[in-house]
Scaffold this active site. Structure first.
Site, short mmCIF file in Angstrom:
data_model
loop_
_atom_site.label_atom_id
_atom_site.label_comp_id
_atom_site.label_asym_id
_atom_site.label_seq_id
_atom_site.Cartn_x
_atom_site.Cartn_y
_atom_site.Cartn_z
N ARG A 73 0.83 -1.20 0.00
CA ARG A 73 0.00 0.00 0.00
C ARG A 73 0.87 1.26 0.00
O ARG A 73 0.55 2.26 -0.65
CB ARG A 73 -0.93 -0.02 1.22
CG ARG A 73 -2.03 1.01 1.16
CD ARG A 73 -3.09 0.75 2.21
NE ARG A 73 -2.57 0.87 3.57
CZ ARG A 73 -3.27 0.55 4.66
NH1 ARG A 73 -4.51 0.12 4.56
NH2 ARG A 73 -2.73 0.69 5.85
N LYS B 253 -2.71 6.43 1.54
CA LYS B 253 -2.55 6.81 2.95
C LYS B 253 -1.56 7.96 3.02
O LYS B 253 -0.35 7.76 3.11
CB LYS B 253 -2.06 5.60 3.76
CG LYS B 253 -2.56 5.62 5.19
CD LYS B 253 -2.40 4.28 5.86
CE LYS B 253 -2.73 4.39 7.32
NZ LYS B 253 -4.18 4.42 7.59
N GLU C 46 -16.36 6.48 3.92
CA GLU C 46 -15.72 5.96 5.14
C GLU C 46 -15.70 7.05 6.20
O GLU C 46 -16.35 8.09 6.02
CB GLU C 46 -14.33 5.42 4.83
CG GLU C 46 -13.34 6.45 4.34
CD GLU C 46 -11.91 5.89 4.41
OE1 GLU C 46 -11.45 5.58 5.52
OE2 GLU C 46 -11.27 5.80 3.37
C1 LIG Z 1 -5.33 3.63 7.75
C2 LIG Z 1 -6.70 3.96 7.31
C3 LIG Z 1 -7.76 3.03 7.42
C4 LIG Z 1 -7.61 1.69 8.09
O1 LIG Z 1 -6.72 0.85 7.40
P1 LIG Z 1 -6.06 -0.40 8.13
O2 LIG Z 1 -5.09 -0.91 7.13
O3 LIG Z 1 -7.13 -1.37 8.43
O4 LIG Z 1 -5.42 0.11 9.38
C5 LIG Z 1 -8.99 3.41 6.92
N1 LIG Z 1 -9.19 4.63 6.34
C6 LIG Z 1 -8.19 5.52 6.23
C7 LIG Z 1 -8.47 6.82 5.57
C8 LIG Z 1 -6.92 5.22 6.71
O5 LIG Z 1 -5.95 6.14 6.59
#
Ligand SMILES: *Cc1c(COP(=O)(O)O)cnc(C)c1O
Length: 341
Positions: free
Chosen positions: A82, A184, A220
């Site tokens: 990722r 991210k 989300e």
């Molecule tokens: C990190 C994150 C998540 C959760 O991802 P995980 O890999 O399960 O920790 C969900 N949404 C956003 C915007 C994130 O930055």
């Protein structure tokens, strides 16, 4: 090994400096060999790219002590992948998966005394990050970067049981269509802070963001993905290309299908249909699943059947299975657990 002198059960989700971190520098078109350092401070030029045009990406994962006393991490290969995708989208040089995994292993090993013991509910949170250190004044990608991976022990997310939270439908948008919602990057968080503070001021725990183009579909919360469960125990995941692909959510989908033998559907989820779901949860590394009891849409309350006292039944099974896999009490699918010690 002697553990650090910490009251593990009273830890919260806060930064605490640990002895060692990993640092690698990108210069002259290549990533250098990284190394461990005890220096927790970053020194930058005032003209470093990160300070002006925000080239920064990060990851988050945890190390645990399993029931039989090993130290493990959960699917760090997916964090590495990722981060490569995030880097490409921001014109940053991707760090090879092998080097990312080496950084994880080295930092966890070097701070083994800070990995909370089994049974405390606490874990060692790992924060990999990459940012532009090269000098930039005209708008363009920098030519020098730093990758850093540090760790901090964190407490159990839910102290005294997981109480369902109340969230509100936000008037702000999180990610543009064809934007950066799926990577991210710190920039996605900078612009969500005002929405977050506003939600808190209004008495809500979190925001539900909608798709910015039509404001009819669920996206989300800005730090966690949604998971819904129907009255017939079908798991429904909102599908959108501006949602961050949560590793927790992807793992829960696998668990639902292969461990719990439930039907899983990934499809666009309309805001006006969520009242039909029986359960709702937020998925992410921090909490695994945080149950949602109620969504408030401009005064209109949408309550889930699971209520405000405890997690929904399916949500709880998903939660228990994933935590069992992480702590070694339930057999993990091939490749999910990386043993470090
Ligand atoms: C990190 C994150 C998540 C959760 O991802 P995980 O890999 O399960 O920790 C969900 N949404 C956003 C915007 C994130 O930055």
């Amino acid at each position: 090994m002697e553990k650090a002198n910490i009251d593990w059960s009273s830890l919260s989700f806060a930064y605490q400096k640990t002895p060692m971190r990993y640092v690698a520098e990108y210069k002259n078109g290549a990533w250098g060999k990284g190394q461990l350092t005890d220096n927790a401070t970053v020194q930058l030029s005032e003209c470093a790219g990160i300070l002006h045009y925000c080239q920064e990406i990060f990851e988050g994962l945890k190390a645990y002590t399993t029931k039989d006393g090993h130290i493990v991490t959960f699917r760090p290969d997916l964090n590495a992948e990722r981060m490569i995708n995030s880097a490409k989208r921001l014109e940053m040089p991707p760090l090879a998966k092998e080097q990312f995994l080496e950084a994880v292993d080295e930092v966890v090993s070097a701070n083994a005394a800070w990995v909370p013991p089994y049974g405390t509910g606490a874990s060692l949170y790992l924060r990999p990050l990459m940012f532009a250190t090269g000098i930039v004044i005209g708008v363009k990608p920098a030519d020098e970067y730093q990758f850093r991976l540090f760790c901090t022990p964190v407490g159990p997310y839910f102290k005294g049981g997981a109480k369902p939270i109340t969230i509100c439908v936000s008037d702000f948008d999180r990610a543009a269509p064809n934007g950066t919602g799926h990577i991210k990057a710190g920039l996605n968080y900078a612009m969500s802070l005002h929405a977050y503070v506003t939600a808190h001021e209004n008495g809500f725990d979190e925001n539900m963001f909608l798709d910015p183009a039509t404001r009819t579909f669920v996206e989300e919360t800005g730090g966690a993905n949604f998971l819904f469960v129907t009255k017939d125990k079908e798991v429904v995941i909102p599908k959108s290309n501006s949602v961050l692909p949560s590793i927790t959510r992807r793992s829960l989908v696998y668990i639902a299908e292969h461990y719990l033998k439930l039907k899983v559907t990934e499809r666009p989820v309309r805001l006006d249909e969520i009242g039909d779901f029986a359960e709702c949860g937020l998925c992410g590394t921090a909490a695994v699943i945080s149950p949602v009891g109620k969504v408030v849409d401009h005064g209109k309350e949408i309550a889930f059947k699971s209520g405000m006292e405890k997690m929904g039944e399916v949500t709880q099974e998903l939660y228990d299975t994933l935590v069992g896999i992480q702590l070694g009490t339930i057999d993990a699918p091939e490749g999910w657990i990386r043993r470090i010690k």
